[in-house]
Write an enzyme that holds these catalytic residues in place. Structure first.
Site, short mmCIF file in Angstrom:
data_model
loop_
_atom_site.label_atom_id
_atom_site.label_comp_id
_atom_site.label_asym_id
_atom_site.label_seq_id
_atom_site.Cartn_x
_atom_site.Cartn_y
_atom_site.Cartn_z
CG LEU A 15 -10.70 -10.13 10.04
CD1 LEU A 15 -12.19 -10.31 10.41
CD2 LEU A 15 -10.33 -11.12 9.01
NE ARG A 22 -21.12 2.16 8.82
CZ ARG A 22 -21.28 1.58 10.03
NH1 ARG A 22 -22.13 2.16 10.78
NH2 ARG A 22 -20.65 0.37 10.46
CB THR A 86 -15.73 -11.63 8.92
OG1 THR A 86 -17.20 -12.23 9.32
CG2 THR A 86 -15.90 -9.87 9.08
N GLY A 108 -9.16 -4.95 11.94
CA GLY A 108 -7.85 -4.06 11.67
C GLY A 108 -8.33 -2.59 12.15
NE ARG A 340 13.50 24.18 6.20
CZ ARG A 340 13.99 24.69 4.94
NH1 ARG A 340 14.33 25.77 4.85
NH2 ARG A 340 14.06 23.91 3.97
CB ALA A 430 26.48 46.22 10.35
#
Length: 495
Positions: A15, A22, A86, A108, A340, A430
């Site tokens: 279900l 709520r 239900t 569910g 990443r 550098a």
């Protein structure tokens, strides 16, 4: 084993149509997450080993999004629109159940339910040839749940909702989990007798249980061995508690497998994470998604790994972020590094503090010790990249690759403008900006020529001192003298 064989007469209904008022959220209730997954995914994971002939998900609120979650996991969606309880949901699912004889019904939003409990419940139902079996739980605080009212030690008389409890019934601490097993040829006639005699004008499965009990059909209550399995998620506090329990279970499972976790309550681990023996997780670590960690690794405080794959004896120093990346054996990362998507660090390589990588392969034994960005790049074995080096991989329109060979030395504060290739054994001076390929064993220098001007600094200091001196007031003209020097207006003469 019987429990592992397909249950050809069993169907499952989940279900999943409710809004979850709520929770005070625009997101469908079953899509809220706990323990690293949407709630409905946990329920489906518990049901999958039962090998039912069909799993039906009744969807309603945000039906497309819920269907997108359940259908890849083998469930068939049926739409309940509008949602009228239900019992009405079961009527909507009836055609999809086909020729099944038994149905297991679950909300569910009951993510803590375990396969073993469901299997035991179904076995009890079959053994008693019951019309209905309710999964119940005995709890210390039953507030918010319907109570099981028994008429004998084994038989159930009714499920009484909390709002309808008498003072005497409020002492009952056996609650309804809203998980049921029904014999379908008993359920449908009982459900046909249920009337929407409530303020919401809805049909409830609990009323069907009452009808069956009134007909003296066998109605059982099967008590869950762990009452936490009956917990639903009606509020944000419920979600937090369920998430806490999932995390506790996962940490305990890893520790049983030989993983050391320091201050376990501070460590967050998703359900599909694995880790090998003698790996150490320090406080504040998060292991997310499908992260897989080898043996004898150390993940230090504050690091977050998501869908990462680590070999053996890998060290992740504090506060490093690793996402969708692969680290081979004996790699060291961090502290404060960010790997990443698409990063591959080969055996024995090192990525140090404040280094960011993206779609980069770093060869065996290569080092990027600190303060660098390496993106869309191939770095050869034993290469050393100095502090402040960046690959300029984006020209504003598309990304370009940088290929750095083996044994290369990149001096600090170098800028490598892609596409560019640096041959094996080459050096980059550098502070260089490299825009052209460097041949193997060559030296690349790309910076302005230094010019020294003798005695320039001393002359500059004298010029500044003279300028400051000219701005100072004269010492001879004090305040009194300056007042006297002010011109006074002349008095006009009378004519």
């Amino acid at each position: 084993m019987i429990g592992l064989m397909p249950a050809n007469d069993l169907a499952i209904v989940i279900l999943a149509a409710g809004k979850g008022t709520r929770l005070k959220s625009s997101l469908a209730k079953v899509l809220h997450r706990a323990g690293g997954r949407p709630l409905v995914q946990h329920v489906l994971a518990a049901c999958a080993p039962l090998k039912a002939r069909k799993i039906v998900a009744v969807v309603g609120h945000q039906a497309e999004q819920v269907s997108a979650e359940v259908e890849p996991l083998g469930a068939e969606s049926v739409l309940q629109q509008p949602q009228r309880g239900t019992g009405h949901a079961m009527q909507i699912a009836r055609r999809a159940l086909g020729s099944a004889k038994l149905v297991l019904v679950l909300p569910g939003d009951a993510p803590l339910i375990r396969t073993e409990t469901l299997r035991s419940m179904i076995a009890a139902h079959r053994s008693a040839n019951a019309a209905a079996t309710i999964l119940s739980a005995v709890v210390s605080d039953p507030s918010g749940y319907g109570r099981i009212l028994r008429k004998s030690e084994n038989a159930v008389q009714a499920i009484v909702e909390e709002s309808q409890l008498t003072d005497e019934q409020r002492e009952l601490n056996e609650i309804n989990s809203s998980i049921y097993c029904f014999t379908l040829d008993k359920l449908w006639p009982a459900l046909a007798q249920v009337k929407p005699n409530n303020k919401h004008r809805e049909l409830y499965l609990t009323d069907a249980v009452g009808v069956l009990a009134a007909k003296n059909e066998t109605v059982l209550a099967h008590v869950a061995s762990d009452p936490r399995e009956a917990l639903g998620c009606n509020t944000r506090a419920d979600l937090a508690e369920v998430d806490r329990i999932f995390r506790e279970w996962k940490r305990a499972a890893l520790m049983d497998q030989g993983v050391s976790i320091q201050l376990p309550e501070t460590v967050l681990i998703d359900p599909e994470v694995t880790a090998g023996e003698d790996t150490v997780l320090e406080p504040g670590v998060q292991l997310l998604g499908r992260t897989k960690i080898g043996e004898r690794c150390t993940i230090r405080t504050g690091s977050v790994l998501s869908d990462a794959i680590l070999g053996n004896e890998v060290t992740v120093e504090p506060h490093s972020l690793i996402a969708q990346s692969r680290l081979e054996d004996n790699v060291t990362v961090g502290p404060f590094a960010r790997l990443r998507t698409g990063t591959h660090l080969k055996r024995g390589s090192r990525v140090g503090n404040f280094v960011e990588t993206k779609k980069a392969t770093v060869g065996e034994g290569a080092k990027i010790p600190h303060l660098s960005y390496i993106g869309d790049a191939q770095v050869g074995a034993k290469t050393n990249i100095g502090a402040g080096t960046i690959t300029c991989n984006y020209d504003g329109f598309q990304k370009h690759p940088t290929n750095i060979g083996k044994g290369v030395f990149i001096g600090s504060d170098s800028t490598l403008v892609a596409p560019v290739r640096i041959g094996d054994g080459a050096y980059v001076a550098a502070g260089s900006t490299i825009t052209e390929n460097i041949p193997p064993d060559g030296l690349g220098i790309g910076r302005g020529r230094q010019v020294n001007k003798p005695r320039w600094a001393s002359r500059k200091r004298r010029e500044l001192a003279a300028a400051q001196h000219s701005k100072r007031p004269s010492k001879r003209a004090g305040p009194r003298a300056r007042r006297k020097s002010k011109a006074r207006p002349k008095k006009s003469r009378r004519r």
